[in-house]
Design an enzyme around this catalytic site. Structure first.
Site, PDB file in Angstrom:
ATOM      1  N   CYS A 187      -4.708  -2.015  -8.308  1.00 10.18           N
ATOM      2  CA  CYS A 187      -4.805  -0.608  -8.719  1.00 10.18           C
ATOM      3  C   CYS A 187      -4.100   0.288  -7.730  1.00 10.18           C
ATOM      4  CB  CYS A 187      -6.250  -0.139  -8.722  1.00 10.18           C
ATOM      5  SG  CYS A 187      -7.288  -1.046  -9.788  1.00 10.18           S
ATOM      6  N   SER A 211      -7.781   5.411 -19.154  1.00  7.97           N
ATOM      7  CA  SER A 211      -8.265   5.937 -17.877  1.00  7.97           C
ATOM      8  C   SER A 211      -7.550   7.252 -17.615  1.00  7.97           C
ATOM      9  CB  SER A 211      -7.948   4.925 -16.776  1.00  7.97           C
ATOM     10  OG  SER A 211      -8.256   5.471 -15.510  1.00  7.97           O
ATOM     11  N   GLU A 214       5.873  -0.865 -14.460  1.00  5.00           N
ATOM     12  CA  GLU A 214       5.212  -2.140 -14.220  1.00  5.00           C
ATOM     13  C   GLU A 214       4.038  -2.362 -15.167  1.00  5.00           C
ATOM     14  OE1 GLU A 214       6.337  -3.041  -9.635  1.00  5.00           O
ATOM     15  OE2 GLU A 214       4.592  -1.773  -9.891  1.00  5.00           O
ATOM     16  N   CYS A 249      -2.485   7.485  -4.456  1.00 10.46           N
ATOM     17  CA  CYS A 249      -1.879   6.637  -5.493  1.00 10.46           C
ATOM     18  C   CYS A 249      -0.376   6.519  -5.282  1.00 10.46           C
ATOM     19  CB  CYS A 249      -2.178   7.222  -6.869  1.00 10.46           C
ATOM     20  SG  CYS A 249      -1.278   6.421  -8.205  1.00 10.46           S
ATOM     21  N   CYS A 265       4.294   9.737 -12.310  1.00 10.08           N
ATOM     22  CA  CYS A 265       3.139  10.525 -12.724  1.00 10.08           C
ATOM     23  C   CYS A 265       3.231  11.875 -12.036  1.00 10.08           C
ATOM     24  CB  CYS A 265       1.839   9.831 -12.345  1.00 10.08           C
ATOM     25  SG  CYS A 265       0.380  10.744 -12.894  1.00 10.08           S
ATOM     26  N   CYS A 294      -2.814  -4.516 -18.040  1.00 10.28           N
ATOM     27  CA  CYS A 294      -2.817  -3.158 -17.501  1.00 10.28           C
ATOM     28  C   CYS A 294      -1.444  -2.548 -17.804  1.00 10.28           C
ATOM     29  CB  CYS A 294      -3.089  -3.226 -15.998  1.00 10.28           C
ATOM     30  SG  CYS A 294      -3.049  -1.628 -15.202  1.00 10.28           S
ATOM     31  N   CYS A 351      -1.953  12.323  -7.239  1.00 11.03           N
ATOM     32  CA  CYS A 351      -3.143  12.013  -6.431  1.00 11.03           C
ATOM     33  C   CYS A 351      -2.718  11.446  -5.083  1.00 11.03           C
ATOM     34  CB  CYS A 351      -4.041  11.018  -7.154  1.00 11.03           C
ATOM     35  SG  CYS A 351      -4.594  11.626  -8.748  1.00 11.03           S
TER      36      CYS A 351
HETATM   37  N1  SAH Z   1      -3.650   8.047 -14.290  1.00  9.25           N
HETATM   38  C1  SAH Z   1      -4.820   7.401 -14.719  1.00  9.25           C
HETATM   39  C2  SAH Z   1      -4.674   5.913 -14.893  1.00  9.25           C
HETATM   40  C3  SAH Z   1      -3.833   5.161 -13.891  1.00  9.25           C
HETATM   41  S1  SAH Z   1      -4.505   4.873 -12.328  1.00  9.25           S
HETATM   42  C4  SAH Z   1      -5.969   7.704 -13.762  1.00  9.25           C
HETATM   43  O1  SAH Z   1      -5.731   8.256 -12.704  1.00  9.25           O
HETATM   44  O2  SAH Z   1      -7.104   7.419 -14.129  1.00  9.25           O
HETATM   45  C5  SAH Z   1      -5.805   3.684 -12.583  1.00  9.25           C
HETATM   46  C6  SAH Z   1      -6.898   3.745 -11.533  1.00  9.25           C
HETATM   47  O3  SAH Z   1      -6.426   3.319 -10.245  1.00  9.25           O
HETATM   48  C7  SAH Z   1      -7.424   5.168 -11.345  1.00  9.25           C
HETATM   49  O4  SAH Z   1      -8.815   5.185 -11.274  1.00  9.25           O
HETATM   50  C8  SAH Z   1      -6.815   5.514 -10.019  1.00  9.25           C
HETATM   51  O5  SAH Z   1      -7.518   6.552  -9.403  1.00  9.25           O
HETATM   52  C9  SAH Z   1      -6.882   4.223  -9.259  1.00  9.25           C
HETATM   53  N2  SAH Z   1      -6.034   4.201  -8.085  1.00  9.25           N
HETATM   54  C10 SAH Z   1      -4.911   4.918  -7.865  1.00  9.25           C
HETATM   55  N3  SAH Z   1      -4.399   4.619  -6.647  1.00  9.25           N
HETATM   56  C11 SAH Z   1      -5.215   3.699  -6.100  1.00  9.25           C
HETATM   57  C12 SAH Z   1      -5.188   2.973  -4.867  1.00  9.25           C
HETATM   58  N4  SAH Z   1      -4.212   3.133  -3.991  1.00  9.25           N
HETATM   59  N5  SAH Z   1      -6.180   2.103  -4.630  1.00  9.25           N
HETATM   60  C13 SAH Z   1      -7.148   1.904  -5.543  1.00  9.25           C
HETATM   61  N6  SAH Z   1      -7.223   2.540  -6.726  1.00  9.25           N
HETATM   62  C14 SAH Z   1      -6.263   3.434  -7.009  1.00  9.25           C
HETATM   63 FE1  SF4 Z   2      -1.295   9.732 -11.690  1.00  9.93          FE
HETATM   64 FE2  SF4 Z   2      -3.534   8.301 -12.014  1.00  9.93          FE
HETATM   65 FE3  SF4 Z   2      -1.942   7.915  -9.873  1.00  9.93          FE
HETATM   66 FE4  SF4 Z   2      -3.376  10.162 -10.101  1.00  9.93          FE
HETATM   67  S1  SF4 Z   2      -4.172   8.076  -9.889  1.00  9.93           S
HETATM   68  S2  SF4 Z   2      -1.223  10.017  -9.495  1.00  9.93           S
HETATM   69  S3  SF4 Z   2      -3.313  10.513 -12.286  1.00  9.93           S
HETATM   70  S4  SF4 Z   2      -1.411   7.513 -11.986  1.00  9.93           S
END
Ligand code: SAH
Ligand code: SF4
Length: 381
Positions: A344, A197, A91, A118, A111, A104, A115
């Site tokens: 995000c 990021s 996406e 996410c 990934c 974006c 996390c």
């Molecule tokens: N993998 C990279 C970039 C992609 S995520 C990273 O982790 O930085 C982009 C941003 O969205 C990151 O700061 C991530 O922590 C945040 N993010 C991920 N899941 C989220 C969620 N469910 N709600 C809000 N922010 C989130």
């Molecule tokens: Fe991957 Fe970023 Fe999502 Fe963490 S927040 S699982 S590093 S995409």
């Protein structure tokens, strides 16, 4: 197999042209046709020598990504789903604002970092995107939007590598893609307006500083290792101390004189006043002199499998105030496009998980983080 010219930055394209027996300067013309004019058809590249056009037709192509769907949010945000083959789809999100328009971009199908909060992480990991697939997201969005808005001017002013994937885990494809975005003959974006990021891949932060020092955002999410180990599994390998050292080193190369720390606000998990105070200590005293930084608080965007909740607005505000009172510039990210799951952390595309990361996180839900307060009676956003 013909070469996909979207895989090359200008240097790469020049080397490719030389291989075809062409002068390097031809590459500049070709690069401009592809990226500035959005042209795919070599026959329409009118100022290219006919002999070169013929050679290209035999050896090369400009391979775009084809959107499977396009969703437009009430707030102007547009999300595209692109098929990248093998049952995977990624996406890309366009976010127009008054003074800028941000794209974006995704860097991986899925990934592997995993996390907790996410949606992409929950899907597991399939594969890295190629340079061509990363660039094709910008190529498509930029030229699609120009047509839609009836303009020949540049539409997208900023790129954030904040879509699906951990960009630094796909380093060798990422760097030529960034160079294409920055190149004056490509998209001509300034280094300050292209942000990578990362969840904290320390060694690669150092490499990026030398290879292509764009703006850096680091996903922090916790003020101490115990909590961060739990939220961002990569922390067990690269704890906060190492990560902040890398941030310090990056600053000498960065296009801005600060690092942006992202902090996803999770109800009862990392959003208490003591977490904010601990953060202030962490970033203001690290290494004796602290780290010049800004904070971007992201209200958690829920998705069904996470088992987590968004911090209520009053708690986000209180958290922000503790940071700002300590002199740290702090913003709360506006949620955009959540009606089309484009905010995000909501990007999930379609990922054929080959790593079982998704399964592992799903299992972890049973050993949930304990909220530090009772949610009952706690107003919500
Ligand atoms: N993998 C990279 C970039 C992609 S995520 C990273 O982790 O930085 C982009 C941003 O969205 C990151 O700061 C991530 O922590 C945040 N993010 C991920 N899941 C989220 C969620 N469910 N709600 C809000 N922010 C989130
Ligand atoms: Fe991957 Fe970023 Fe999502 Fe963490 S927040 S699982 S590093 S995409």
């Amino acid at each position: 197999m013909t070469a996909n010219l979207l895989d090359y930055d200008l240097e790469g394209l020049a080397a490719y042209c030389e291989k075809l027996g062409e002068k390097r300067f031809r590459a500049v013309q070709l690069f401009r046709w592809i990226h500035q004019k959005g042209e795919q058809d070599f026959d329409r590249m009118s100022d290219l020598a006919k002999s070169l056009r013929e050679k290209l037709k035999g050896h090369a192509r400009v391979q775009p990504l084809v959107p499977v769907s396009e969703q437009a949010s009430a707030d102007g945000t547009i999300k595209w789903l692109f098929d990248v083959g093998g049952g995977n789809a990624i996406e890309t999100v366009y976010i127009p604002e008054d003074d800028r328009a941000t794209l974006c971009i995704s860097s991986q199908a899925g990934c592997a970092v995993g996390c907790r909060f996410c949606s992409t992480g929950h899907q597991g990991f399939s594969r890295n995107l190629t340079t061509g697939e990363i660039v094709a997201q910008l190529w498509y969005a930029e030229h699609f939007l120009r047509r839609k808005l009836g303009t020949t001017e540049r539409v997208i002013s900023n790129v954030v590598m904040m879509g699906m994937g951990e960009p630094l885990q796909n380093y060798s494809a990422l760097v030529p893609a960034l160079k294409t975005m920055l190149d004056d003959h490509g998209y001509g974006l300034s280094r300050r307006r292209v942000t990578v990021s990362t969840s904290g891949m320390v060694k690669l932060i150092d490499r990026l500083a030398h290879d292509c020092p764009v703006a850096l955002a680091v996903s922090l999410h916790a003020p101490n290792d115990d909590l961060r180990d739990n939220l961002v599994p990569l922390n067990r390998k690269h704890p906060l101390d190492e990560l902040l050292d890398a941030c310090s080193r990056y600053l000498a190369f960065a296009p801005r004189d600060f690092i942006t720390f992202e902090y996803c606000m999770l109800d009862g998990v990392n959003d208490q006043p003591e977490h904010a105070r601990e953060l202030v200590q962490l970033v203001q005293h690290h290494g004796g002199h602290g780290i010049p930084c800004k904070f971007n608080l992201i209200p958690f965007n829920p998705f069904p499998e996470s088992g987590l909740l968004r911090s209520p607005q009053h708690r986000v505000q209180a958290f922000a105030k503790i940071l700002s009172d300590a002199g740290i510039v702090t913003t709360v990210r506006k949620t955009r496009g959540d009606d089309i799951a484009a905010a995000c952390g909501q990007l999930a595309g379609d990922v054929k998980d080959r790593t079982r990361v998704g399964e592992r996180i799903a299992r972890q839900r049973t050993i949930m983080l304990k909220p530090v307060h009772d949610r009952q009676g706690d107003g919500s956003t």
